[in-house]
Scaffold this active site. Sequence first.
Site, PDB file in Angstrom:
ATOM      1  CD1 TRP A 107       3.482  -6.984  -2.907  1.00 18.40           C
ATOM      2  CD2 TRP A 107       2.759  -7.163  -0.828  1.00 18.40           C
ATOM      3  NE1 TRP A 107       4.189  -7.878  -2.046  1.00 18.40           N
ATOM      4  CE2 TRP A 107       4.141  -7.940  -0.849  1.00 18.40           C
ATOM      5  CE3 TRP A 107       2.172  -6.915   0.435  1.00 18.40           C
ATOM      6  CZ2 TRP A 107       4.624  -8.388   0.312  1.00 18.40           C
ATOM      7  CZ3 TRP A 107       2.756  -7.432   1.721  1.00 18.40           C
ATOM      8  CH2 TRP A 107       4.012  -8.236   1.738  1.00 18.40           C
ATOM      9  CB  SER A 129      -3.256  -1.114  -3.453  1.00 20.90           C
ATOM     10  OG  SER A 129      -1.916  -0.924  -2.413  1.00 20.90           O
ATOM     11  CG  LEU A 130       1.705  -3.631  -6.896  1.00 19.25           C
ATOM     12  CD1 LEU A 130       2.674  -4.220  -6.239  1.00 19.25           C
ATOM     13  CD2 LEU A 130       0.891  -4.810  -7.797  1.00 19.25           C
ATOM     14  CG  PHE A 183       0.748  -5.136   3.690  1.00 21.79           C
ATOM     15  CD1 PHE A 183       1.840  -4.158   3.628  1.00 21.79           C
ATOM     16  CD2 PHE A 183      -0.336  -5.322   2.895  1.00 21.79           C
ATOM     17  CE1 PHE A 183       1.636  -3.221   2.722  1.00 21.79           C
ATOM     18  CE2 PHE A 183      -0.235  -4.231   1.695  1.00 21.79           C
ATOM     19  CZ  PHE A 183       0.886  -3.528   1.426  1.00 21.79           C
ATOM     20  CG  LEU A 229       0.471  -1.553   8.703  1.00 20.83           C
ATOM     21  CD1 LEU A 229       1.823  -1.075   7.859  1.00 20.83           C
ATOM     22  CD2 LEU A 229       0.210   0.151   9.443  1.00 20.83           C
ATOM     23  CD  GLN A 230      -3.949  -4.264   2.635  1.00 20.85           C
ATOM     24  OE1 GLN A 230      -4.884  -4.203   1.584  1.00 20.85           O
ATOM     25  NE2 GLN A 230      -3.123  -5.272   2.631  1.00 20.85           N
ATOM     26  CG  ASP A 243      -5.241   4.340   2.149  1.00 23.70           C
ATOM     27  OD1 ASP A 243      -4.400   3.791   2.766  1.00 23.70           O
ATOM     28  OD2 ASP A 243      -5.369   4.034   0.995  1.00 23.70           O
ATOM     29  CG  HIS A 246      -5.113   0.306   1.331  1.00 25.15           C
ATOM     30  ND1 HIS A 246      -4.480   1.588   0.598  1.00 25.15           N
ATOM     31  CD2 HIS A 246      -4.449  -0.653   0.648  1.00 25.15           C
ATOM     32  CE1 HIS A 246      -3.770   1.171  -0.229  1.00 25.15           C
ATOM     33  NE2 HIS A 246      -3.723  -0.235  -0.445  1.00 25.15           N
TER      34      HIS A 246
END
Length: 255
Positions: free
Chosen positions: A20, A80-81, A142, A145-146, A206, A234
């Site tokens: 994303w 991921s996405l 974001f 966070l990854q 992760d 992540h």
Amino acid sequence: MSVYFDSIGHGEDVVWLHGWAMNGTVWRPVAEAMAGDYCNHLVDLPGHGRSTAIAPLTVDAIVAELEATFPLPVHVVGWSLGGAVATAWALKRPEQVRSLSLISSSPCFAQRDDWRPAMPMETLRQFAANLGNDWQGTLKRFISLQTLGSPTAREVAKTLLADLLLHGEPDQQALREGLDILRDTDLRSRIAELDLPLLLQFGDRDTLSPLGAGEWLAAQQPKATFVVHRGAAHVPFLSHLDDFVVVQKRFLAGV
């Protein structure tokens, strides 16, 4: 055609799908390391980077663009996405996908009563609420966070931030609808249908696609190759680049 991609290297075709808000440049270090053996196609998903936005942005709509862009059989890697998109592509057009590699991905990204190894639903709601006011700040958070929990978090976050706008700003509607995909996607009931070589690469730190999601996938697909990168969050393909490439090349060579 609305899908833009860069191609690096020579050999069998490998299509790389990002997560994303990012774009295909995140894969460049991996592609350069694999360029002697594979032709790596680094895709900008619709509405990201240099690819034209489509509306509405859904997994099915993205798959339709990809299957038209790459009609010949290819290896597909999704992070991921991008892993959800890759999985949906393999389910819809198995004749087009020679192998599937899922990197820090999940069949279901948001927590549910019967599914805990995922992001809290409230986290996704907060990101969606903040996008309109400060989309760049939201993407930076974001990215944080990854990388959270990795010893190389600062370096990896710096790399992701540098890649973020290399192909231009992502489409705002695509960002919003991409969060909807993360919120609503639930492919758990279909994972057992996959019938192709499958590689799972996960980090044990992760917090977005926790290790439990990878363990669940491996349990559903007992013939899958499941690799855990210790100390990775992540983005194992950046924090553990050399190990990641060794695993990926070994898997593809055996397909």
